[in-house]
Design a protein around this motif. Structure first.
Motif, short mmCIF file in Angstrom:
data_model
loop_
_atom_site.label_atom_id
_atom_site.label_comp_id
_atom_site.label_asym_id
_atom_site.label_seq_id
_atom_site.Cartn_x
_atom_site.Cartn_y
_atom_site.Cartn_z
N PHE A 90 -45.64 -61.53 -31.03
CA PHE A 90 -45.66 -61.62 -32.49
C PHE A 90 -44.29 -61.30 -33.06
CE2 PHE A 90 -49.92 -60.55 -31.18
CZ PHE A 90 -50.73 -61.30 -32.01
N GLU A 91 -43.89 -62.05 -34.08
CA GLU A 91 -42.73 -61.69 -34.88
C GLU A 91 -43.28 -60.92 -36.07
OE1 GLU A 91 -40.97 -65.49 -35.66
OE2 GLU A 91 -40.01 -65.53 -33.69
N VAL A 92 -42.69 -59.76 -36.37
CA VAL A 92 -43.22 -58.88 -37.40
C VAL A 92 -42.14 -58.53 -38.42
CG1 VAL A 92 -45.03 -57.92 -35.93
CG2 VAL A 92 -42.79 -56.81 -36.00
N THR A 93 -42.59 -58.34 -39.65
CA THR A 93 -41.70 -57.95 -40.74
C THR A 93 -42.45 -56.99 -41.66
OG1 THR A 93 -40.68 -60.14 -40.73
CG2 THR A 93 -40.28 -58.80 -42.67
N VAL A 94 -41.75 -55.99 -42.16
CA VAL A 94 -42.29 -55.10 -43.18
C VAL A 94 -41.35 -55.18 -44.37
CG1 VAL A 94 -42.94 -52.73 -43.77
CG2 VAL A 94 -43.26 -53.56 -41.42
N ALA A 95 -41.92 -55.35 -45.56
CA ALA A 95 -41.10 -55.48 -46.77
C ALA A 95 -41.63 -54.59 -47.88
CB ALA A 95 -41.08 -56.92 -47.23
N ASP A 96 -40.70 -54.12 -48.69
CA ASP A 96 -40.98 -53.39 -49.92
C ASP A 96 -40.49 -54.30 -51.03
OD1 ASP A 96 -41.06 -51.74 -52.13
OD2 ASP A 96 -39.87 -50.14 -51.26
N GLY A 97 -41.39 -55.11 -51.57
CA GLY A 97 -40.97 -56.14 -52.53
C GLY A 97 -40.12 -57.16 -51.79
N ASP A 98 -38.90 -57.39 -52.27
CA ASP A 98 -38.00 -58.35 -51.64
C ASP A 98 -37.13 -57.73 -50.55
OD1 ASP A 98 -38.90 -60.43 -53.22
OD2 ASP A 98 -37.38 -60.11 -54.77
N GLU A 99 -37.18 -56.41 -50.41
CA GLU A 99 -36.33 -55.73 -49.42
C GLU A 99 -37.03 -55.64 -48.07
OE1 GLU A 99 -33.55 -51.78 -48.94
OE2 GLU A 99 -35.30 -51.65 -50.26
N ILE A 100 -36.33 -56.07 -47.02
CA ILE A 100 -36.86 -55.94 -45.66
C ILE A 100 -36.69 -54.49 -45.23
CG2 ILE A 100 -36.62 -56.65 -43.24
CD1 ILE A 100 -37.72 -58.83 -45.06
N VAL A 101 -37.79 -53.84 -44.92
CA VAL A 101 -37.81 -52.45 -44.48
C VAL A 101 -37.67 -52.39 -42.96
CG1 VAL A 101 -39.26 -50.39 -44.31
CG2 VAL A 101 -39.18 -51.69 -46.45
N ALA A 102 -38.33 -53.32 -42.26
CA ALA A 102 -38.29 -53.34 -40.80
C ALA A 102 -38.63 -54.74 -40.32
CB ALA A 102 -39.28 -52.34 -40.22
N ASP A 103 -38.14 -55.06 -39.12
CA ASP A 103 -38.52 -56.32 -38.50
C ASP A 103 -38.38 -56.18 -36.99
OD1 ASP A 103 -35.76 -56.37 -38.28
OD2 ASP A 103 -35.50 -58.28 -39.29
#
Length: 134
Positions: free
Chosen positions: A100-113
Motif C-alpha cells: 500500500f502507498e499511504v499518506t496522512v494529511a492535515d488539510g492540504d499539508e502532508i503530515v506523513a507518507d
C-alpha cells in the motif's frame, strides 16, 4: 468446485480514515517523545488502519492480513485538536503480499507518507502458530 485465487485483491483498492488528535494521541502520551503533538506511533497505527480498511469489504471468510513492513516519513507536526486524514491505496499485489502507498494529511499539508506491506493469511492457522510461539 472452482479453485479460489490466492488473493481477491487488485491494485487500486483504497480507503481513508480520519482522526481528531487528542492528548492521548501525542508523542508525550505515547512515550515516543516529549512534545504534545501527534505521535509517530499513532500515525503508524492510522495508516495501518487505512490499509486494513482498503481490503475489508473483499476479505474472504477465515482470512485476514497482518503487517510485514512499514516505511514512513513523518514530515510535519500536528497539534491537538486538528483532524488528520490517512489514505491507503493498494499499489501492488504479489501473491499474498499487498503493498500500500499511504499518506496522512492535515488539510492540504502532508503530515506523513510512505508504504505499508501486509500479508494475506489464514486467520486460524496464524493464531495457532502465534500461540505456539511462546
Amino acid at each position: 468446485m472452482q479453485e479460489q485465487p490466492e488473493t481477491p485483491f487488485a491494485p487500486g483498492l483504497a480507503a481513508r480514515v480520519e482522526l481528531t488528535v487528542t492528548d492521548a494521541d501525542t508523542a508525550q502520551a505515547m512515550g515516543s517523545g516529549d512534545v504534545p503533538v501527534l505521535g509517530t506511533p499513532r500515525v503508524l497505527a492510522l495508516v495501518e488502519a487505512a490499509s486494513v480498511a482498503a481490503t475489508a469489504t473483499r476479505m474472504p471468510t477465515g482470512r485476514t492480513t497482518v503487517g510485514l513492513r512499514v516505511e514512513l516519513d513523518h514530515r510535519a507536526p500536528t497539534p491537538v485538536g486538528r483532524t488528520v486524514t490517512a489514505w491507503a491505496r493498494l499499489a501492488k499485489v504479489d501473491g499474498r503480499r499487498l503493498l500500500f502507498e499511504v499518506t496522512v494529511a492535515d488539510g492540504d499539508e502532508i503530515v506523513a507518507d510512505g508504504r505499508v506491506e501486509r500479508m494475506l493469511v489464514d486467520r486460524q492457522r496464524f493464531l495457532e502458530r502465534a500461540s505456539q510461539a511462546s
